[in-house]
Write an enzyme that holds these catalytic residues in place. Structure first.
Site, PDB file in Angstrom:
ATOM      1  N   ARG A  66      -2.457 -39.648  60.340  1.00 29.04           N
ATOM      2  CA  ARG A  66      -1.648 -38.698  59.554  1.00 29.04           C
ATOM      3  C   ARG A  66      -0.184 -38.786  59.974  1.00 29.04           C
ATOM      4  O   ARG A  66       0.723 -38.511  59.205  1.00 29.04           O
ATOM      5  CB  ARG A  66      -2.186 -37.269  59.709  1.00 29.04           C
ATOM      6  CG  ARG A  66      -1.267 -36.217  59.057  1.00 29.04           C
ATOM      7  CD  ARG A  66      -2.012 -34.958  58.611  1.00 29.04           C
ATOM      8  NE  ARG A  66      -2.918 -34.427  59.612  1.00 29.04           N
ATOM      9  CZ  ARG A  66      -2.547 -33.745  60.699  1.00 29.04           C
ATOM     10  NH1 ARG A  66      -1.273 -33.504  60.935  1.00 29.04           N
ATOM     11  NH2 ARG A  66      -3.453 -33.301  61.550  1.00 29.04           N
ATOM     12  N   TYR A 119      11.683 -35.764  35.587  1.00 30.95           N
ATOM     13  CA  TYR A 119      10.245 -35.925  35.415  1.00 30.95           C
ATOM     14  C   TYR A 119       9.598 -34.536  35.300  1.00 30.95           C
ATOM     15  O   TYR A 119      10.000 -33.596  36.000  1.00 30.95           O
ATOM     16  CB  TYR A 119       9.704 -36.691  36.625  1.00 30.95           C
ATOM     17  CG  TYR A 119       8.220 -36.867  36.610  1.00 30.95           C
ATOM     18  CD1 TYR A 119       7.607 -37.672  35.668  1.00 30.95           C
ATOM     19  CD2 TYR A 119       7.411 -36.214  37.538  1.00 30.95           C
ATOM     20  CE1 TYR A 119       6.236 -37.831  35.651  1.00 30.95           C
ATOM     21  CE2 TYR A 119       6.039 -36.372  37.527  1.00 30.95           C
ATOM     22  CZ  TYR A 119       5.457 -37.177  36.585  1.00 30.95           C
ATOM     23  OH  TYR A 119       4.109 -37.331  36.554  1.00 30.95           O
ATOM     24  N   ASP A 191      16.102 -39.560  42.603  1.00 28.35           N
ATOM     25  CA  ASP A 191      14.848 -40.212  42.202  1.00 28.35           C
ATOM     26  C   ASP A 191      15.238 -41.536  41.534  1.00 28.35           C
ATOM     27  O   ASP A 191      15.837 -41.555  40.467  1.00 28.35           O
ATOM     28  CB  ASP A 191      14.091 -39.294  41.229  1.00 28.35           C
ATOM     29  CG  ASP A 191      12.733 -39.868  40.809  1.00 28.35           C
ATOM     30  OD1 ASP A 191      12.572 -41.100  40.816  1.00 28.35           O
ATOM     31  OD2 ASP A 191      11.842 -39.064  40.454  1.00 28.35           O
ATOM     32  N   LYS A 216       4.687 -46.657  40.127  1.00 34.50           N
ATOM     33  CA  LYS A 216       5.266 -47.275  38.936  1.00 34.50           C
ATOM     34  C   LYS A 216       5.639 -48.738  39.216  1.00 34.50           C
ATOM     35  O   LYS A 216       4.778 -49.535  39.512  1.00 34.50           O
ATOM     36  CB  LYS A 216       6.457 -46.433  38.470  1.00 34.50           C
ATOM     37  CG  LYS A 216       6.176 -44.925  38.435  1.00 34.50           C
ATOM     38  CD  LYS A 216       5.149 -44.548  37.381  1.00 34.50           C
ATOM     39  CE  LYS A 216       4.693 -43.102  37.483  1.00 34.50           C
ATOM     40  NZ  LYS A 216       5.759 -42.106  37.481  1.00 34.50           N
TER      41      LYS A 216
HETATM   42  C1  LIG Z   1       5.829 -40.816  37.779  1.00 35.44           C
HETATM   43  C2  LIG Z   1       7.101 -40.244  38.273  1.00 35.44           C
HETATM   44  C3  LIG Z   1       7.119 -39.332  39.327  1.00 35.44           C
HETATM   45  C4  LIG Z   1       5.842 -38.838  39.970  1.00 35.44           C
HETATM   46  O1  LIG Z   1       5.197 -39.842  40.673  1.00 35.44           O
HETATM   47  P1  LIG Z   1       3.577 -39.827  40.938  1.00 35.44           P
HETATM   48  O2  LIG Z   1       3.396 -41.053  41.759  1.00 35.44           O
HETATM   49  O3  LIG Z   1       2.914 -39.860  39.617  1.00 35.44           O
HETATM   50  O4  LIG Z   1       3.281 -38.569  41.682  1.00 35.44           O
HETATM   51  C5  LIG Z   1       8.347 -38.873  39.762  1.00 35.44           C
HETATM   52  N1  LIG Z   1       9.490 -39.264  39.194  1.00 35.44           N
HETATM   53  C6  LIG Z   1       9.523 -40.137  38.167  1.00 35.44           C
HETATM   54  C7  LIG Z   1      10.832 -40.543  37.586  1.00 35.44           C
HETATM   55  C8  LIG Z   1       8.333 -40.650  37.675  1.00 35.44           C
HETATM   56  O5  LIG Z   1       8.357 -41.497  36.632  1.00 35.44           O
END
Ligand SMILES: *Cc1c(COP(=O)(O)O)cnc(C)c1O
Length: 418
Positions: A66, A119, A191, A216
């Site tokens: 962890r 998001y 982000d 992604k």
């Molecule tokens: C998909 C996404 C997230 C969230 O990520 P997860 O891995 O699905 O929790 C956050 N920010 C953006 C821009 C995203 O496309």
């Protein structure tokens, strides 16, 4: 793990080389050339003093997964190389990374400034969870940089940026908003999921903390969840401490799959971006499309900023269909080389309306307040041949146009207005 004696640093290497070798210029156990997947929950010590030194961070090693894990550390080193960050921390999903960063740096009485576009899950943290803990959240119109600067100047602890935004592909001027944040001593979080580290390195533009949903483009195959956070060692120590306690750690098998995916990031993005531009340009000519969002288009409202801060415009395009959800329901099932799904950044092309993808967590009223139309479709362009993707889209549009022409002969046909 020992560094190879002859390993040179990656300081002068390009992104493709960094993606392959980042974190992996080491001799793995058994001289394995690939990072071992270390599934052990704990690490054993016969010498209690050594054990204690490792636990206190005075000697290298691992105690409990962890807190840290060899496979996860390899991934953290790799994203650190790509974002040119001192340090990185991996999480079990992008949302785990985002919420952990916010709860690391915000406390009761603090104020956070961000934008309406982000998001959907992130927006839920802003609207539902942060206010519960006594954090004031102000969300500005995404295109209104003056309004964002004004709100930052009122004083805040965190400025949270997502650029390009999901799914509207709006662009924020990172350096301009970083300057506003520095004037009030606020931490800037960005982000960088849509841009990927190949197209944008926010740390180099003054951002303090960069977040990726590794689910992604980084992993790239739609088969694993993960989140990554990058920044200075001092800031990442705080984030790592929070992860140790809240337990949103990435599991080693997922870490390995993200490592493997990242090695081909450059090749995938090159093809995906090429096709994304072709699709965006085609969509601009299609009569059933009311508007197209792609930062690489010259008429995108922030095209100049995108050119200045991005090395490429990414592989996501979104567009608004004439006829709203009625047209979405006709068009999407006709596509042959596309999943209709909630993911993005995979090798396959993926289509989805905001209603069932980025903003599935929001109500219709919330989507309307955020300016997300029901006819908004997001395309994550895959690595298929560009011409096949274009032909596929063209035949699907031809089908929908044919149906609409038929129906318009009938007086009962009503135009969807959502
Ligand atoms: C998909 C996404 C997230 C969230 O990520 P997860 O891995 O699905 O929790 C956050 N920010 C953006 C821009 C995203 O496309």
């Amino acid at each position: 793990m020992n560094k190879k004696p002859d390993s040179a640093g990656l300081d002068n290497a390009g992104a493709g080389t960094r993606a392959v070798w980042g974190g992996e210029q080491v001799r793995h156990p058994y001289n394995a050339t690939q990072a071992p997947i270390v599934l052990s929950a704990a690490y054993g010590y016969d010498d209690i003093d050594v054990w204690y030194d490792v636990a206190m961070g005075k000697a290298p090693g691992f105690i409990y997964s962890r807190m840290s894990n060899p496979t996860v550390e390899t991934l953290e080193a790799k994203i650190g190389e790509l974002e040119k960050a001192e340090s990185a921390v991996a999480f079990s999903s992008g949302m785990a990374a985002i919420s952990s960063v916010l709860y690391t740096f915000l406390a009761q009485g603090d104020r956070m400034v961000s934008t309406k576009d982000s998001y959907g899950g992130t927006n839920k943290i802003f609207e539902e969870f942060l206010p519960r803990t006594g954090v004031e959240v102000t969300l500005c119109e995404t295109f209104d940089h003056e309004a964002i600067e004004r709100e930052i100047a009122r004083g805040c602890q965190v400025v949270y940026l997502e650029t390009p935004t999901n799914p509207t592909l709006k662009i924020l001027d990172i350096q301009r908003l970083v300057a506003a944040a520095k004037r009030v001593g606020a931490l800037v979080v960005a982000d960088n999921t849509f841009a990927t580290p190949l197209n944008q390195n926010p740390l180099a533009l003054g951002v303090d903390v960069v977040i990726h949903s590794a689910t992604k483009f980084l992993s790239g195959h739609g088969d694993v969840l993960g989140g990554l956070v990058c920044g200075s060692e001092a800031l990442m120590a705080k984030v790592r401490h929070y992860r140790e306690i809240n337990g949103a750690t990435l599991d080693p098998l997922s870490a390995y799959m993200i490592i493997r995916g990242m090695k081909t990031l450059v090749l995938r993005m090159r093809q995906q971006q090429h096709s994304a531009r072709a699709l965006a340009e085609f969509l601009c000519t299609e009569p059933l499309v009311a508007s197209v969002n792609y930062p690489g288009l010259a008429d995108h409202p922030n095209h100049a900023v995108a050119c200045a801060q991005m090395g490429g415009f990414g592989a996501i395009v979104s567009f608004v269909l004439v006829g709203g959800m009625d047209s979405v329901k006709l068009l999407l099932p006709r596509l042959r080389f596309a999943h209709c799904a909630g993911n993005l950044g995979a090798v396959e092309t993926i289509y989805g309306p905001a209603r069932t993808t980025s903003h599935v967590e929001n109500t219709l009223e919330e989507r309307q307040a955020l300016g997300i139309s029901e006819g908004l479709v997001r395309v994550s362009v895959g690595i298929e041949d560009t011409d096949d993707l274009l032909d596929d889209l063209k035949q699907a549009f031809a089908f929908v146009r044919g149906l609409r022409d038929e129906k318009s002969q009938q007086p009962a046909f009503s135009e969807g207005v959502n």
